[in-house]
Write a protein that holds these residues in place. Structure first.
Motif, short mmCIF file in Angstrom:
data_model
loop_
_atom_site.label_atom_id
_atom_site.label_comp_id
_atom_site.label_asym_id
_atom_site.label_seq_id
_atom_site.Cartn_x
_atom_site.Cartn_y
_atom_site.Cartn_z
N TYR A 97 0.83 -1.18 0.11
CA TYR A 97 0.01 -0.13 -0.08
C TYR A 97 0.99 1.27 -0.02
O TYR A 97 1.89 1.21 0.41
N ALA A 98 0.31 2.22 -0.43
CA ALA A 98 1.08 3.73 -0.51
C ALA A 98 0.29 4.74 -0.35
O ALA A 98 -1.02 4.89 -0.78
N ALA A 99 0.97 5.85 0.22
CA ALA A 99 0.22 7.09 0.13
C ALA A 99 1.30 8.20 0.34
O ALA A 99 2.22 8.09 1.22
N ALA A 100 0.87 9.25 -0.15
CA ALA A 100 1.95 10.58 0.10
C ALA A 100 3.38 10.28 -0.28
O ALA A 100 4.15 10.70 0.60
N GLY A 101 3.69 9.33 -1.04
CA GLY A 101 5.18 9.28 -1.30
C GLY A 101 5.81 7.92 -0.62
O GLY A 101 6.83 7.83 -0.64
N ARG A 140 -2.26 -8.01 5.43
CA ARG A 140 -2.66 -6.76 5.22
C ARG A 140 -1.67 -5.75 5.42
O ARG A 140 -0.73 -5.95 6.27
N ALA A 141 -1.72 -4.56 4.76
CA ALA A 141 -0.90 -3.35 4.80
C ALA A 141 -1.74 -2.04 4.34
O ALA A 141 -2.64 -2.10 3.74
N ARG A 142 -1.39 -1.06 5.31
CA ARG A 142 -1.85 0.41 5.07
C ARG A 142 -0.82 1.44 5.23
O ARG A 142 -0.05 1.13 6.28
N VAL A 143 -1.14 2.54 4.68
CA VAL A 143 -0.29 3.69 5.04
C VAL A 143 -1.31 4.91 5.11
O VAL A 143 -2.39 4.96 4.50
N SER A 144 -1.16 5.94 6.26
CA SER A 144 -1.87 6.64 6.45
C SER A 144 -1.97 7.74 5.36
O SER A 144 -1.05 7.80 4.71
N SER A 328 -18.05 -4.59 -11.43
CA SER A 328 -17.05 -4.25 -12.60
C SER A 328 -15.86 -4.58 -12.58
O SER A 328 -15.01 -4.39 -11.59
N ARG A 329 -15.14 -5.46 -13.47
CA ARG A 329 -13.74 -5.75 -13.42
C ARG A 329 -13.05 -4.76 -13.61
O ARG A 329 -13.05 -3.83 -14.65
N LEU A 330 -11.90 -4.46 -12.70
CA LEU A 330 -11.24 -3.15 -12.80
C LEU A 330 -10.03 -3.43 -13.64
O LEU A 330 -9.75 -2.84 -15.05
N LEU A 331 -9.40 -4.51 -13.46
CA LEU A 331 -8.29 -5.02 -14.37
C LEU A 331 -7.96 -6.62 -13.87
O LEU A 331 -8.06 -6.76 -12.88
N THR A 332 -7.28 -7.15 -14.86
CA THR A 332 -6.84 -8.76 -14.59
C THR A 332 -5.63 -8.68 -13.91
O THR A 332 -4.85 -7.79 -14.29
N ALA A 333 -5.31 -9.84 -13.34
CA ALA A 333 -4.04 -10.06 -12.78
C ALA A 333 -3.59 -8.98 -11.93
O ALA A 333 -2.28 -8.45 -12.14
N GLY A 334 -4.42 -8.69 -10.90
CA GLY A 334 -3.61 -7.72 -9.89
C GLY A 334 -4.20 -7.96 -8.67
O GLY A 334 -5.14 -8.63 -8.34
N LEU A 335 -3.46 -7.23 -7.53
CA LEU A 335 -3.84 -7.54 -6.23
C LEU A 335 -3.26 -6.26 -5.65
O LEU A 335 -1.99 -5.64 -6.01
N ALA A 336 -3.45 -5.89 -4.36
CA ALA A 336 -3.08 -4.95 -3.44
C ALA A 336 -3.00 -3.72 -3.99
O ALA A 336 -1.93 -3.13 -3.98
N PRO A 337 -3.94 -2.99 -4.68
CA PRO A 337 -3.79 -1.49 -5.23
C PRO A 337 -3.55 -0.32 -4.23
O PRO A 337 -4.16 -0.44 -3.24
N ALA A 338 -3.05 0.89 -5.01
CA ALA A 338 -2.99 1.99 -4.15
C ALA A 338 -3.52 2.88 -5.35
O ALA A 338 -2.67 2.94 -6.26
N TYR A 339 -4.48 3.93 -5.05
CA TYR A 339 -4.70 5.03 -6.03
C TYR A 339 -3.86 6.11 -5.44
O TYR A 339 -3.81 6.71 -4.54
N LEU A 340 -3.19 6.42 -6.67
CA LEU A 340 -2.11 7.76 -6.10
C LEU A 340 -2.63 8.96 -7.19
O LEU A 340 -2.87 8.71 -8.39
N PRO A 341 -2.46 10.43 -6.58
CA PRO A 341 -2.90 11.30 -7.47
C PRO A 341 -1.69 11.61 -8.36
O PRO A 341 -0.72 11.34 -8.03
#
Length: 341
Positions: A97-101, A140-144, A328-341
């Motif tokens: 996971y990732a956030a803010a660099g 599991r993993a997370r970043v603030s 809805s399928r977002l993408l194939t063959a993926g796991l543990a996404p992080a959305y980054l701006p």
């Protein structure tokens, strides 16, 4: 049977065994070679630079599960074209996971007899800043949101949330100071308003608020699970709602989406996704009819993403967080996404 005939039979048997062993080795090598070859119908993956730096354009960074030389590497795609070509980083993670660099990458270190695991804190260039040994299998993993805090959960006994015979360990790290809380069991817990002490208490699935102090997580004890709100300064966790696992806090901080055990479902697939309004504690079932064993990620204030089994191991799906629409399928063959701006 004469001694000579016995020797001939033994030699023949040894020859058959040797041939079988050789065939087995060749078959295994061929299977490994097949795994390392990209599938013609799979996602297109090329090596390149992957950045966690804010301001580099809306994108998804995730663990790519596509067969080929870049399987299990962190890869990136444009958020507006998730099915498009992906760029692989060379960095392998089991969970991410990732956030803010700031990124957290839970890795396996392959040994000759057994595997070991570690949590790696990554900078915005995916360079290692620090690492910590893990006492079990990453899950599991997370970043603030501001990148200051990281959390991870591992199985230290058992390897599935579906049953009851498992134990977890959840750690929280201040990435600025390096101060590590090795287990949330060090925090003072309050269950239904009463200070709670029990040897069977487990925590998992941390999700951080944007105030640099509070978080939400699952607490399990006495055969039940609860949503808890944690306070990093006071070092407390307080129960809020029952039957909540792997919560994920919305960007606006008003709701959590989580997996809930539903009576009547199979023992190995017992969950459905629900949203909880934190102001009213009203639950809403999401429109995903399948059992989801994942901690969802918010795509925005209206949509969540999560993993389900697929041809490559897992695919990523999205569904509205208000109970409307359909998956809805977002993408194939993926796991543990992080959305980054």
């Amino acid at each position: 049977m004469t001694l000579r005939n016995k020797i001939l039979v033994l030699v023949a048997a040894l020859a058959v065994l040797a041939a079988a062993a050789a065939a087995s080795v060749l078959h295994a090598a061929d299977r490994e070679d097949q795994k390392n070859r990209p599938r013609s119908d799979g996602p297109r993956v090329t090596a390149g630079t992957v950045s966690l730096r804010p301001g580099s354009g809306p994108r998804i960074v995730f663990r790519s599960m596509a067969w080929g030389p870049h399987r299990d590497e962190l890869a990136t795609v444009a958020a507006g074209d998730p099915a498009g070509p992906r760029t692989a980083s060379g960095v392998k993670c089991l969970r991410f996971y990732a956030a803010a660099g700031t990124g957290v990458c839970l890795q396996a270190e392959r040994g000759t007899m057994t595997d070991s695991y570690r949590a790696v804190i990554l900078d915005d260039r995916l360079e290692e800043r620090a690492h910590y040994a893990l006492p079990g299998i990453p899950t599991r993993a997370r970043v603030s949101p501001d990148g200051r805090w990281a959390a991870w959960t591992v199985f230290v006994g058992g390897d599935s949330y579906a049953g009851t015979n498992f134990s977890t360990r959840t750690a929280v790290l201040d990435t600025r100071t390096g101060q590590l809380t090795a287990s949330l069991e060090e925090f003072t817990a309050y269950l239904n308003g009463v200070e709670h002490h029990s040897a069977d208490t487990n925590f998992w699935g941390v999700t951080f608020a944007d105030d640099d102090r509070h978080f939400y997580a699952t607490m399990a004890t006495g055969g039940h699970t609860y949503l808890v709100r944690g306070d990093l300064a006071a070092r407390t966790v307080t129960s809020l709602h029952p039957n909540v696992e792997c919560p994920s806090l919305s960007p606006d901080g008003t709701r959590v989406v989580y997996k809930k055990r539903v009576t009547g479902l199979p023992a190995d697939a017992p969950w459905r996704l629900y949203a909880l309004d934190l102001a009213t504690m009203a639950e809403t079932a999401l429109a995903e009819p399948r059992s989801v064993d994942d901690q969802v990620v918010w795509q925005d204030d209206h949509t969540v993403a999560y993993a389900l089994a697929g041809d490559y191991g897992t695919d990523l799906y999205t569904v509205p967080a208000d109970g409307t629409g359909k998956p809805s399928r977002l993408l194939t063959a993926g796991l543990a996404p992080a959305y980054l701006p």
